[in-house]
Design an enzyme around this catalytic site. Structure first.
Site, PDB file in Angstrom:
ATOM      1  N   ALA A  91       0.703  -1.180   0.033  1.00  0.00           N
ATOM      2  CA  ALA A  91       0.220   0.083   0.011  1.00  0.00           C
ATOM      3  C   ALA A  91       0.753   1.182   0.048  1.00  0.00           C
ATOM      4  CB  ALA A  91      -0.974  -0.019   1.247  1.00  0.00           C
ATOM      5  N   LEU A  96       6.034 -28.146   3.683  1.00  0.00           N
ATOM      6  CA  LEU A  96       5.267 -28.972   4.002  1.00  0.00           C
ATOM      7  C   LEU A  96       5.370 -29.178   5.885  1.00  0.00           C
ATOM      8  CD1 LEU A  96       2.738 -30.532   3.940  1.00  0.00           C
ATOM      9  CD2 LEU A  96       4.335 -32.673   3.376  1.00  0.00           C
ATOM     10  N   HIS A 113       2.895 -27.178  11.038  1.00  0.00           N
ATOM     11  CA  HIS A 113       3.002 -26.403  12.144  1.00  0.00           C
ATOM     12  C   HIS A 113       1.994 -25.284  12.049  1.00  0.00           C
ATOM     13  CE1 HIS A 113       4.593 -25.125  15.780  1.00  0.00           C
ATOM     14  NE2 HIS A 113       5.027 -24.007  15.491  1.00  0.00           N
ATOM     15  N   ARG A 161      -3.345 -23.015  13.559  1.00  0.00           N
ATOM     16  CA  ARG A 161      -4.554 -22.467  13.024  1.00  0.00           C
ATOM     17  C   ARG A 161      -5.645 -23.145  12.556  1.00  0.00           C
ATOM     18  NH1 ARG A 161      -2.677 -17.894  15.319  1.00  0.00           N
ATOM     19  NH2 ARG A 161      -0.743 -17.244  14.868  1.00  0.00           N
TER      20      ARG A 161
END
Lengths: 305, 305, 305, 305
Positions: D126, D216, D221, D226
């Protein structure tokens, strides 16, 4: 006949200049101050000595509380918070502590050690300098046979004549390789081979040394793998000495590490499911577990202790 | 007598299964496809072969344009944008390409190589497996004397009797060390020493092998240091072969790398100041440069080419 | 109206507990001791403060001498060795020093900063805690227009009515966004939105804070990019303050960094070739240089200073 | 009204040029080929799409067998070997696979995501470009109250008027912030504020995008943390989509990951001890366990499922 001494002039100069305590406002751990610059012997010529450290148990707590806010303060004492962080795999607060070691170790141990990439290393260079005539020769009780059941394991200790023969070979070949090294380097009546080439004749039990600096999270990862019963004895000997050091440095963090990582265990989804069924009184067999024979064996070992 | 062959059954199985081209929508580089799985010999028994790659020159441009927006499209063609990125040290677009190599190399080369930490490595394990009887013996024209001016450098090539003596030592000691290795491992009439111990008798010119995977930014960093004239010849031999490979894989990126990193140079503020004065016609001496004797010597070498 | 104060009870507790000097055998830098825990204001509400450090100039030298052997001792004094290391891109000795900072900074600065991956971070979590009503509003002389020549640059400072309008917008929108944040969080007569959701309404000029720990090599890399004239002013303001700190902490390393990295420059092979021709008296034009128009412009700027 | 489209000319050019299948000798996964360049929608305007991949299940096995030798071949089939590697935390073979994603995501999600440092990122800037008017507004069933028991958690879904009020605030403030952003940038009758400054007015629910490349092992992890029930819903939505992708890409590795990491659990030494006692029929209470109240609660939840 063991020799763990550090007799080079640089190390002596450092030791002297650091012998005088100075004042600091930084986090300070008296038990680590006692260990600083002290040679902790490992194997026949190796050592570990702490050269510097940053942080203490409180530094972990302090970083965690930046993240989680002042509200956590009342909820829990420091050791409890550290246990919570370890239990829930919060790694960043442990990264706020740093340890710097000076280590003397055989090259084949150095080759395993260096695989831990998240660390800073300055190794003695055999391109610039001439290595000393120091080789690791195992003590008799560590002279193990190849395991017959495990490709990478050790079996029983060698006995009698075979042990004697192995020790004789290791000693003799080391000395001979070093004699050749010196003969090739010599500039007496000849040009002398480049150091960076001559070193290729030296076997993997020769000693090297390095400065190794690492944060506590990555150090714990190293220790979990290398202070483990499955690690090769020679690197475990170093890891064990470092464990004792860390216990003095950050006692609460080490206690949590010991309980959750060293003494803890990981279960698969299948293992967890079996366990829940067993706790309800069900008899579970390998067939009913969904595990392979190897997994089942490891699972059985785990739950029976 | 050189042997760069890969004769183990796994490699053969891979080679066969991969011999059949398949369809893909991924970025594909025909010149790299030609190199895939091909053995590129290095030194007397070593090799490099590409096992996989991700991305091409366009993948670098594509990543840069995500960052800098579509507006950059018109301003510049792809090669020009890649040169701009290299000139201004924008590293992240180059990280979008990845190369995986299978390398066979002497242990003392592996020890230098592994110091590049930002890469993924799977090395042949001498804890699990028995190493082959393959040792690096330098060709005669690489048998260099220790430099008399540079602690870590090589001087002139050894000649006559001295060269012959060194080669005899290296060959003899290698064979002898391997004989001892086999003797200790043998389970014929004895238990046999554990592999993880027996390997310590092997010198640093024995060959090992590994899979090494790295992104293009970190590969360039490796090549800048290891394809450099100051790098040890033996690792440079590998770096040179990889340079040829990368030139085929990402030609625009490699051209920019060559111009800015391999052929480029870095000036200090003092050096830059001297240069500006010299371009204005001023005579500048070491005294007037603010540089030490060593720096001045390097500066002079740089500007006179 | 500026407020750089740290008034939370944790910080106060730390400050107090650390107010008492303790004895240590570690490397200690008096000028850094003076800076410890001191708030160095940056922007309107931000700050940097050193929380801990490891090592000094001597620690760099010490690590280098482990690598290069005792022989280097006589050859060069410490500052000269440090310059040599910097000139030849030897990064590992600089990794032996470590700095830990507590930083308060606007979120859009934090987003640039975090791109430097080789560091340890513990950030204030707006999932756990409520952020304070503190926003960065630029001072009038930093309210710059979009550059008309450079997509990412700043042009002249805004003037008069436009400047006033921008400041009014920034202030008003910040306050309004925070009012909404509070209104959504409120549990007065309603359930109250989860903190982790409510925070999404807050603009990028709100302040956050973190602990940031980094080694000196990676810190220099950060400073080279962020204390540079092309960096955005707001992050440069932080980098400039950290530069002053590092100058006190490791004066010899900082002097070398300044000369080689901050004041130095990189030439391409083409640039180097032009330069050599120019020094021999040749007139070189863009056409004869092999450079593009943009490169030629940058090259001209470089050599004319 | 949802808009996950990618309509910029660069993406279109890429999509077209890649629409034509080419031949390759590299490891190829048909199910991943089907996913390449396909937009997988996430949240209201976000997406994940695979841009490239390297390796497959066989590449993991192949790397492991370099390390452990050909002898392992007979012992175990590929899926069994992969399970063994996962069970014993052998990470390096998983690092031999690499995935590159193009992701569009809200800034507050990006801020969590970027904390995973071992990955390569190119984010939309941005500073260079103007962001689009696209903001994340939660669906009604994800508009959760602050948890009353857990500082970082979500409680029940907001209802009725409160939900309507929150949505109204989020929508209104987003539009208003973007109006101000445009007004400050405008060069209509004024200079126009620099983009790098104007962006500071935009809230954290605005969308950004990036290329993200990861191996991977590190991807697993990321997914473990998440795709977990304790992760914030918005990042979990991305992780869940990636899980589906990885399941297609490396099915054997994903199955092992699911069993050992997603469905597995970690026990402390204390927990393991309690478990063994319970399996022998002993009644164990919190007092007898050595655990704190919190640990005991988590332990009970774990073993009862």
């Amino acid at each position: 006949m063991k020799d763990h001494a550090v007799t080079d002039p640089i190390s002596e100069a450092i030791a002297q200049s650091r012998a005088t305590p100075r004042q600091t406002l930084r986090a300070t751990v008296p038990a680590m101050e006692d260990r600083l610059y002290t040679i902790h012997p490992v194997l026949d010529h190796g050592f570990v000595r702490a050269v510097d450290y940053m942080g203490d148990d409180s530094a972990i707590v302090q970083a965690a509380r930046v993240s989680y806010g002042a509200g956590t303060k009342k909820a829990r004492d420091d050791a409890g918070l550290i246990r919570y962080l370890m239990r829930h795999w919060h790694s960043t607060p442990f990264e706020m502590c740093e340890l710097k070691l000076h280590v003397k170790l055989p090259v084949f141990v150095a080759r395993q050690w260096i695989r831990h990439r998240t660390a800073n290393v300055n190794e003695y260079s055999a391109r610039y300098s001439i290595l000393d005539r120091e080789f690791y020769i195992p003590a008799e009780d560590h002279l193990a046979a190849q395991s017959t059941t495990n490709n990478q394991g050790r079996g029983q200790v060698l006995e009698g004549e075979e042990a004697a023969r192995v020790l004789e070979i290791l000693r003799h070949d080391s000395m001979r390789a070093y004699d050749s090294y010196e003969a090739m380097l010599s500039q007496d009546g000849q040009q002398g081979l480049a150091r960076e080439l001559a070193r290729m004749n030296l076997p993997a039990n020769i000693y090297t040394q390095w400065y190794w600096k690492v944060d506590l999270h990555n150090l714990f990862h190293f220790l979990r793998l290398r202070a483990d019963a499955h690690a090769q004895y020679e690197i475990r000997a170093y890891a064990d000495v470092i464990c004792e050091m860390v216990k003095d440095w950050v006692p609460a963090a080490y206690a949590a590490f010991e309980d959750y990582r060293m003494n803890g265990a990981h279960l698969s989804g299948k293992g967890l499911d079996c366990l829940r069924r067993m706790l309800k009184g069900e008899q579970v067999s390998q067939e009913g577990s969904g595990m392979s024979a190897g997994e089942w064996r490891e699972f059985q070992a785990l739950i029976s202790g």
